[in-house]
Design a protein around this motif. Structure first.
Motif, PDB file in Angstrom:
ATOM      1  N   PHE A  12       8.660   0.865   3.883  1.00 15.27           N
ATOM      2  CA  PHE A  12       9.716   0.399   2.984  1.00 15.27           C
ATOM      3  C   PHE A  12      10.166   1.516   2.038  1.00 15.27           C
ATOM      4  O   PHE A  12      11.364   1.699   1.796  1.00 15.27           O
ATOM      5  CB  PHE A  12       9.233  -0.809   2.181  1.00 15.27           C
ATOM      6  CG  PHE A  12       9.335  -2.108   2.920  1.00 15.27           C
ATOM      7  CD1 PHE A  12      10.570  -2.727   3.086  1.00 15.27           C
ATOM      8  CD2 PHE A  12       8.217  -2.715   3.457  1.00 15.27           C
ATOM      9  CE1 PHE A  12      10.671  -3.927   3.773  1.00 15.27           C
ATOM     10  CE2 PHE A  12       8.308  -3.914   4.148  1.00 15.27           C
ATOM     11  CZ  PHE A  12       9.545  -4.517   4.310  1.00 15.27           C
ATOM     12  N   GLU A  13       9.205   2.249   1.491  1.00 16.89           N
ATOM     13  CA  GLU A  13       9.547   3.302   0.537  1.00 16.89           C
ATOM     14  C   GLU A  13      10.310   4.447   1.196  1.00 16.89           C
ATOM     15  O   GLU A  13      11.157   5.097   0.569  1.00 16.89           O
ATOM     16  CB  GLU A  13       8.271   3.818  -0.127  1.00 16.89           C
ATOM     17  CG  GLU A  13       7.645   2.801  -1.079  1.00 16.89           C
ATOM     18  CD  GLU A  13       6.158   3.006  -1.286  1.00 16.89           C
ATOM     19  OE1 GLU A  13       5.641   4.047  -0.825  1.00 16.89           O
ATOM     20  OE2 GLU A  13       5.519   2.118  -1.885  1.00 16.89           O
ATOM     21  N   ALA A  14      10.051   4.698   2.496  1.00 12.21           N
ATOM     22  CA  ALA A  14      10.742   5.758   3.217  1.00 12.21           C
ATOM     23  C   ALA A  14      12.056   5.286   3.830  1.00 12.21           C
ATOM     24  O   ALA A  14      12.798   6.090   4.402  1.00 12.21           O
ATOM     25  CB  ALA A  14       9.834   6.314   4.316  1.00 12.21           C
ATOM     26  N   GLY A  73      -3.446  -0.453   6.941  1.00  4.90           N
ATOM     27  CA  GLY A  73      -2.291  -1.149   7.505  1.00  4.90           C
ATOM     28  C   GLY A  73      -1.258  -1.508   6.450  1.00  4.90           C
ATOM     29  O   GLY A  73      -0.050  -1.347   6.652  1.00  4.90           O
ATOM     30  N   VAL A  74      -1.734  -1.980   5.291  1.00  5.32           N
ATOM     31  CA  VAL A  74      -0.813  -2.352   4.211  1.00  5.32           C
ATOM     32  C   VAL A  74      -0.107  -1.123   3.662  1.00  5.32           C
ATOM     33  O   VAL A  74       1.103  -1.143   3.381  1.00  5.32           O
ATOM     34  CB  VAL A  74      -1.574  -3.091   3.094  1.00  5.32           C
ATOM     35  CG1 VAL A  74      -0.639  -3.378   1.920  1.00  5.32           C
ATOM     36  CG2 VAL A  74      -2.174  -4.390   3.618  1.00  5.32           C
ATOM     37  N   LYS A  75      -0.839  -0.018   3.510  1.00  6.94           N
ATOM     38  CA  LYS A  75      -0.226   1.201   3.002  1.00  6.94           C
ATOM     39  C   LYS A  75       0.847   1.717   3.948  1.00  6.94           C
ATOM     40  O   LYS A  75       1.896   2.214   3.509  1.00  6.94           O
ATOM     41  CB  LYS A  75      -1.294   2.270   2.790  1.00  6.94           C
ATOM     42  CG  LYS A  75      -2.179   2.019   1.567  1.00  6.94           C
ATOM     43  CD  LYS A  75      -3.206   3.128   1.387  1.00  6.94           C
ATOM     44  CE  LYS A  75      -4.054   2.882   0.136  1.00  6.94           C
ATOM     45  NZ  LYS A  75      -5.061   3.949  -0.066  1.00  6.94           N
ATOM     46  N   LEU A  76       0.611   1.620   5.263  1.00  5.63           N
ATOM     47  CA  LEU A  76       1.620   2.043   6.240  1.00  5.63           C
ATOM     48  C   LEU A  76       2.875   1.182   6.118  1.00  5.63           C
ATOM     49  O   LEU A  76       4.012   1.689   6.191  1.00  5.63           O
ATOM     50  CB  LEU A  76       1.051   1.964   7.653  1.00  5.63           C
ATOM     51  CG  LEU A  76       0.017   3.031   8.016  1.00  5.63           C
ATOM     52  CD1 LEU A  76      -0.593   2.735   9.384  1.00  5.63           C
ATOM     53  CD2 LEU A  76       0.644   4.427   8.008  1.00  5.63           C
ATOM     54  N   ARG A  77       2.686  -0.110   5.931  1.00  2.89           N
ATOM     55  CA  ARG A  77       3.844  -1.003   5.759  1.00  2.89           C
ATOM     56  C   ARG A  77       4.617  -0.652   4.496  1.00  2.89           C
ATOM     57  O   ARG A  77       5.856  -0.566   4.509  1.00  2.89           O
ATOM     58  CB  ARG A  77       3.376  -2.452   5.703  1.00  2.89           C
ATOM     59  CG  ARG A  77       4.509  -3.467   5.497  1.00  2.89           C
ATOM     60  CD  ARG A  77       3.968  -4.883   5.498  1.00  2.89           C
ATOM     61  NE  ARG A  77       5.029  -5.877   5.386  1.00  2.89           N
ATOM     62  CZ  ARG A  77       5.467  -6.371   4.234  1.00  2.89           C
ATOM     63  NH1 ARG A  77       4.927  -5.943   3.080  1.00  2.89           N
ATOM     64  NH2 ARG A  77       6.426  -7.273   4.209  1.00  2.89           N
TER      65      ARG A  77
END
Length: 390
Positions: free
Chosen positions: A32-34, A24-28
């Motif tokens: 932001f990065e995308a 979940g944190v990686k998706l968040r």
């Protein structure tokens, strides 16, 4: 996860839940990065101080250090979420603001620096907009505990790492204490290993530096805690730690996330130290006050209670404290000290960033040119330029 001695113990049976949490944190972070979720930059210098772990890493004393450093040269504001406050929305603290309105840490900050703007807002972008709209002379904003608040793009991102719980040996919640994967540290411009032993050996510096595996654009610093004189909460005379008698019984009362370093640092001053620890930001209830009274009453004379400045903001108005407790309870101010003679380098980096990026940079430069021959000496011995007339 818990700490035993110098080892971090991971609850391995919770690792599957940590994997789901991490996803979940990686998706968040990917959002932001995308550019799916937007980070905003501002036309005022913003310095963020935070961590990627649950629990205390020494944010408050580091924000206070930055406040003391910058307020001599610039108009400073501190913006916090106001954790566990009883209000909502944006609030600027004044002399009549109470602790429940803004939270214990912002309240402590305002009490120590009444001339500094202290505000709270869960929505940091909104808070920055309000601060900059209300004060056209504002030079720099310090964001307290905002490393994960990625809607703001700070000019300097400072990541604090507890020496006793290095992130490189930790894992994600709930098996560990990390709030995001370890690669989150790559967003930091500055990494500070906090709560170090004052006598940290050169070999440990090298081992930690290598293990942190930072990029060339990142700077690594080491700090330890320093303590001031004991201040009586309910009136009386100050005491120095060195005035404590070796046979004096000390009750160390804390409601902070990581009291281990305080226990270690205070043990040399007494042979009789009794820790009484509560959770971070703990709101003292009637049963807690009874426990404090009873625990202190059981200690032989001479005796005293030492607590943190943050805890004192919640104890001052607590009902039911015994007269003996009130007579013998002191706060212990905590400051930070840079190791490895890193203080001057850090100070120059911070001041240089704010000076270069201030909204009032043209005025700042003009004043700088006018006064460049005189210079300004900070209390820590660093020679910088004075950018604001007193």
């Amino acid at each position: 996860m818990r700490v035993e001695g110098d080892f971090i113990v991971i609850n391995k049976w919770l690792l599957p839940l940590s994997w789901l949490y991490g996803l979940g944190v990686k998706l968040r972070n990917f959002a932001f990065e995308a550019g799916i979720l937007k980070s905003r930059a501002f036309d005022v210098p913003v310095i963020s101080v935070g961590n990627i772990t649950v629990g205390g890493t020494g944010k408050t004393p580091h924000v206070e250090y930055l406040t003391k450093l910058l307020r001599e040269h610039f108009h400073v504001a501190v913006l916090s979420r106001g954790y566990k406050r009883k209000t909502r929305g944006f609030i600027i603290a004044d002399k009549n603001t109470t602790m429940p309105e803004i939270g214990d840490e912002p309240f402590q900050m305002k009490q120590k620096f009444p001339d500094v703007t202290v505000a709270v807002d869960k929505k940091r972008c909104h808070g920055i907009d309000k601060l900059t709209a209300n004060d056209k002379e504002l030079d720099v904003i310090l964001l307290d505990d905002a490393f994960q608040h990625r809607y703001v793009k700070p000019g300097i991102n400072i990541l604090l790492v507890d020496y006793h719980r290095l992130v490189i040996y930790d894992t994600l919640l709930p098996a560990g204490r990390l709030r995001e994967p370890l690669e989150g540290k790559n967003r930091a411009d500055v990494v500070i290993v906090t709560k170090c032993p004052r006598d940290l050996k050169p070999m440990e510096y090298r081992v930690i530096t290598k293990a942190m595996n930072l990029f060339p654009y990142q700077s690594l610093y080491f700090t330890c805690l320093e303590y001031g004189n004991l201040h009586p909460i309910f009136g009386g005379e100050e005491r120095r730690l060195t005035d404590l008698k070796s046979d004096e019984h000390m009750l160390l009362l804390t409601g902070i996330a990581s009291p281990e370093q305080m226990v270690h640092d205070l043990e040399p001053y007494t042979r009789h130290l009794t820790p009484l620890s509560f959770s971070d930001h703990h709101q003292f209830k009637e049963k807690d006050i009874r426990l404090i009274n009873e625990t202190f009453e059981q200690l032989p004379e001479p005796r005293c209670i030492i607590t943190t400045e943050k805890d004192a903001t919640r104890l001052y108005n607590a009902e039911g404290l015994s007269e003996q407790v009130k007579k013998n309870i002191y706060t212990l101010p905590v400051n930070i000290h840079f190791l490895q003679e890193q203080e001057e380098t850090f100070n120059q980096y911070i001041i240089g960033y704010v000076r270069k990026n201030s909204r009032n940079s043209i005025l700042v430069k003009a004043k700088d040119d006018h006064k460049s021959k005189d210079g300004y000496h900070t209390g820590d011995g660093t020679r910088t330029i004075s950018f604001r007339d007193n």
